[in-house]
Design a protein around this motif. Sequence first.
Motif, PDB file in Angstrom:
ATOM      1  N   ASP A  71       2.114  -0.596   5.526  1.00 34.61           N
ATOM      2  CA  ASP A  71       1.530   0.741   5.427  1.00 34.61           C
ATOM      3  C   ASP A  71       0.615   0.874   6.644  1.00 34.61           C
ATOM      4  O   ASP A  71      -0.462   0.269   6.681  1.00 34.61           O
ATOM      5  CB  ASP A  71       0.724   0.780   4.111  1.00 34.61           C
ATOM      6  CG  ASP A  71       0.287   2.167   3.716  1.00 34.61           C
ATOM      7  OD1 ASP A  71       0.442   3.088   4.532  1.00 34.61           O
ATOM      8  OD2 ASP A  71      -0.223   2.314   2.575  1.00 34.61           O
ATOM      9  N   GLY A  74       0.509  -4.060  -7.765  1.00 28.85           N
ATOM     10  CA  GLY A  74      -0.683  -4.610  -8.416  1.00 28.85           C
ATOM     11  C   GLY A  74      -1.313  -3.561  -9.316  1.00 28.85           C
ATOM     12  O   GLY A  74      -1.136  -2.361  -9.123  1.00 28.85           O
ATOM     13  N   TRP A 118      -4.278  -9.632 -10.884  1.00 24.64           N
ATOM     14  CA  TRP A 118      -4.908 -10.070  -9.628  1.00 24.64           C
ATOM     15  C   TRP A 118      -5.234 -11.550  -9.673  1.00 24.64           C
ATOM     16  O   TRP A 118      -5.552 -12.094 -10.723  1.00 24.64           O
ATOM     17  CB  TRP A 118      -6.191  -9.260  -9.405  1.00 24.64           C
ATOM     18  CG  TRP A 118      -5.895  -8.058  -8.554  1.00 24.64           C
ATOM     19  CD1 TRP A 118      -4.843  -7.203  -8.701  1.00 24.64           C
ATOM     20  CD2 TRP A 118      -6.647  -7.623  -7.424  1.00 24.64           C
ATOM     21  NE1 TRP A 118      -4.896  -6.253  -7.715  1.00 24.64           N
ATOM     22  CE2 TRP A 118      -5.988  -6.474  -6.923  1.00 24.64           C
ATOM     23  CE3 TRP A 118      -7.803  -8.069  -6.793  1.00 24.64           C
ATOM     24  CZ2 TRP A 118      -6.452  -5.783  -5.810  1.00 24.64           C
ATOM     25  CZ3 TRP A 118      -8.269  -7.371  -5.690  1.00 24.64           C
ATOM     26  CH2 TRP A 118      -7.599  -6.242  -5.200  1.00 24.64           C
ATOM     27  N   TRP A 119      -5.212 -12.150  -8.505  1.00 31.10           N
ATOM     28  CA  TRP A 119      -5.622 -13.546  -8.373  1.00 31.10           C
ATOM     29  C   TRP A 119      -7.086 -13.607  -7.989  1.00 31.10           C
ATOM     30  O   TRP A 119      -7.539 -12.873  -7.110  1.00 31.10           O
ATOM     31  CB  TRP A 119      -4.806 -14.237  -7.276  1.00 31.10           C
ATOM     32  CG  TRP A 119      -3.417 -14.542  -7.713  1.00 31.10           C
ATOM     33  CD1 TRP A 119      -2.332 -13.717  -7.589  1.00 31.10           C
ATOM     34  CD2 TRP A 119      -2.967 -15.726  -8.371  1.00 31.10           C
ATOM     35  NE1 TRP A 119      -1.231 -14.318  -8.133  1.00 31.10           N
ATOM     36  CE2 TRP A 119      -1.588 -15.555  -8.613  1.00 31.10           C
ATOM     37  CE3 TRP A 119      -3.583 -16.912  -8.774  1.00 31.10           C
ATOM     38  CZ2 TRP A 119      -0.819 -16.530  -9.245  1.00 31.10           C
ATOM     39  CZ3 TRP A 119      -2.801 -17.877  -9.399  1.00 31.10           C
ATOM     40  CH2 TRP A 119      -1.449 -17.680  -9.632  1.00 31.10           C
ATOM     41  N   ILE A 132       3.976  -1.413   0.072  1.00 29.01           N
ATOM     42  CA  ILE A 132       3.890  -1.703   1.511  1.00 29.01           C
ATOM     43  C   ILE A 132       2.427  -2.017   1.789  1.00 29.01           C
ATOM     44  O   ILE A 132       1.521  -1.358   1.280  1.00 29.01           O
ATOM     45  CB  ILE A 132       4.450  -0.558   2.380  1.00 29.01           C
ATOM     46  CG1 ILE A 132       3.900   0.798   1.947  1.00 29.01           C
ATOM     47  CG2 ILE A 132       5.976  -0.572   2.330  1.00 29.01           C
ATOM     48  CD1 ILE A 132       4.229   1.897   2.938  1.00 29.01           C
ATOM     49  N   ASP A 187      -4.166  -2.403  -9.539  1.00 31.82           N
ATOM     50  CA  ASP A 187      -5.106  -1.474  -8.916  1.00 31.82           C
ATOM     51  C   ASP A 187      -4.435  -0.223  -8.353  1.00 31.82           C
ATOM     52  O   ASP A 187      -5.098   0.777  -8.124  1.00 31.82           O
ATOM     53  CB  ASP A 187      -5.865  -2.170  -7.780  1.00 31.82           C
ATOM     54  CG  ASP A 187      -4.923  -2.785  -6.760  1.00 31.82           C
ATOM     55  OD1 ASP A 187      -3.936  -3.423  -7.180  1.00 31.82           O
ATOM     56  OD2 ASP A 187      -5.149  -2.623  -5.543  1.00 31.82           O
ATOM     57  N   TYR A 222      -1.219  -2.759   3.506  1.00 21.32           N
ATOM     58  CA  TYR A 222      -2.119  -2.282   4.567  1.00 21.32           C
ATOM     59  C   TYR A 222      -2.205  -3.361   5.631  1.00 21.32           C
ATOM     60  O   TYR A 222      -2.339  -4.544   5.320  1.00 21.32           O
ATOM     61  CB  TYR A 222      -3.522  -2.022   4.020  1.00 21.32           C
ATOM     62  CG  TYR A 222      -3.639  -0.760   3.222  1.00 21.32           C
ATOM     63  CD1 TYR A 222      -3.138   0.445   3.702  1.00 21.32           C
ATOM     64  CD2 TYR A 222      -4.273  -0.765   1.983  1.00 21.32           C
ATOM     65  CE1 TYR A 222      -3.252   1.610   2.960  1.00 21.32           C
ATOM     66  CE2 TYR A 222      -4.392   0.400   1.233  1.00 21.32           C
ATOM     67  CZ  TYR A 222      -3.874   1.581   1.733  1.00 21.32           C
ATOM     68  OH  TYR A 222      -3.994   2.721   0.992  1.00 21.32           O
ATOM     69  N   HIS A 280      -0.512 -10.410  -1.163  1.00 24.05           N
ATOM     70  CA  HIS A 280       0.719  -9.958  -0.509  1.00 24.05           C
ATOM     71  C   HIS A 280       1.848 -10.958  -0.751  1.00 24.05           C
ATOM     72  O   HIS A 280       2.981 -10.594  -1.055  1.00 24.05           O
ATOM     73  CB  HIS A 280       0.493  -9.785   0.999  1.00 24.05           C
ATOM     74  CG  HIS A 280      -0.596  -8.805   1.311  1.00 24.05           C
ATOM     75  ND1 HIS A 280      -1.521  -9.007   2.305  1.00 24.05           N
ATOM     76  CD2 HIS A 280      -0.926  -7.626   0.733  1.00 24.05           C
ATOM     77  CE1 HIS A 280      -2.364  -7.979   2.337  1.00 24.05           C
ATOM     78  NE2 HIS A 280      -2.013  -7.139   1.392  1.00 24.05           N
TER      79      HIS A 280
END
Length: 545
Positions: A53, A264, A295-296, A14, A266, A16, A25
Amino acid sequence: MTLHQPAVYITTPIYYINDRPHIGHLYTSVMADILARYYRMTGAEVVLATGTDEHGAKVAQAAQAKNQTPQMYVDDMVVHFQQLVEKANVQFDDFIRTTQERHHRCATALWDKLVKSNAIYKGHYAGWYAVRDEAYYDESDLIDTPQGRCAPTGAPVEWLQEDCYFFKLSEWQQPLIEYYRHNPDVIGPQHRMNEVVSFIERGLHDFAVSRTHVSWGIPVPNCPDQVMYVWIDALANYLTVLGYPDEESQKFQKFWPNCLHLLGKDILRFHAIYWPALLMAVGLPLPKRLFAHGWWMNEGQKMSKSIGNVIDPFMLIDTYGVDPVRYFLARHVRFGHDGDFQVRLVEQTYDSELVNGIGNLAHRVLTFVQSQYHGVVPCMHPDLVDDATAAILMWGHKNMQRMGNCMANQDIFGYVDTLMQGVATANGYISDQAPWRLLKQTDSESARGKADNVVSVLLVFLRDLATYIWPVMPQTAEKLWGMLGFTTPLSQWAQPGGGLMAEALDQKTMATESWLRQTLDVGMCLPVPAPLFPKRVVDETLNPR
Ligand code: MSP
């Protein structure tokens, strides 16, 4: 995950809500949608959940900066996230917001259960907190000390001291190691599993699960001056969607044991350590699979607001169209690896794979049927089928299992790659067979028959292509499907029990495939085709090469 899932629960993190949505996203939502659509196509019942979130210090700060109450702020911001999933054609079943009452109830019930299980105790926290990451860091994680940032993400940290509740994570160190030892396939890609296990082996410490200095959150039961740590609140969303605390409900029973979390890299630590430990503490089954994607970057650089190079997903879709963007995201890197976003590559992929690959194949076959067969599907001549022709005819059937295995391992790239190898083979086949030349041999019956065969098997290939590409490019697939004369949309086949490939996967025989019920009828007249992908108009003055 296996191929024959009767029910699948797929989640995105979810997001932020303290800023507008970005490509990260879009990425997870589209990849989750591709998997969800694939499973729907196999006849599985799917719940695809995404959402926002909305609590925590980070959101409270963003609201304050705009002079809004947190509630007003999140109500404004959520619209952008909802618009993005709509725009990206993500067929979600639930969009959860952590400010919803149902979530409040779920997180509170989870907390109560943790208390009852003696998994939480009151203590005093003194340490480093990064609001940007909503995460606690150890002294050893810091750089630029004393007033520094944390090494893993570079987020600024602040010294926090407060009385709060702790979760006894340390008690779960051994059970987690055992769990991953006995279930080596839970985390994908494989190297992430090794990372997680070595992190656990370095030792787990109890962690703070409530905050005193933050008020924007779900209150700790019986302790109104504290709110739950935003990650506890956030992780509970996965249970809210299935109606927790009603564990006995049919929905919960059916979907929770078949849960696939996409996230992701992270935030793997939260999902692969905190989350299973919390679930073990309350006696719930653990997620079946966690998959961490990469990650992009943007043209080799990390994206950041301060650099001003954050890719706006709305603009991306407006410029290239929703299907080409979905295709690019799936195709550019193997799911799980980092990707570098380059406009040049998006355009190159569009031109070479969509316009000249799929688009060209459909165009060559369908315009040929119009010009040489008055749009009518010719019949097959089995006695004239050679090996190359049989290979095209059987391509979809032969690759069904291989492509299914890709999806079962979240190898979305492998799935698309296999399909594009088929497109290249089919494009090569039509050039080699040159049906236009065969038709010129007006004195030869067998030449005419061979041309009919070439056209017939390529139509079958296009039917298979439309089916397989539907999860990735739903609009394009429907367009192609319609140009093949089918009137029931593909999406209607992607239903529980009625999946286009359900029987085929079970029976593994061509003859019993339910999708063959959707055959191209000999003698059927096809509509006049339109290009699947318009050629890009390149304005050299704007776009110098
Ligand atoms: N709210 C938490 C997740 C809670 S889930 C129980 C969160 N939100 S986030 O908005 O910061 O990040 C959401 C997702 O976007 C994460 O999976 C993150 O990895 C992903 N991405 C953020 N930037 C990204 C890229 N540049 N590229 C790809 N994905 C990236 O974390």
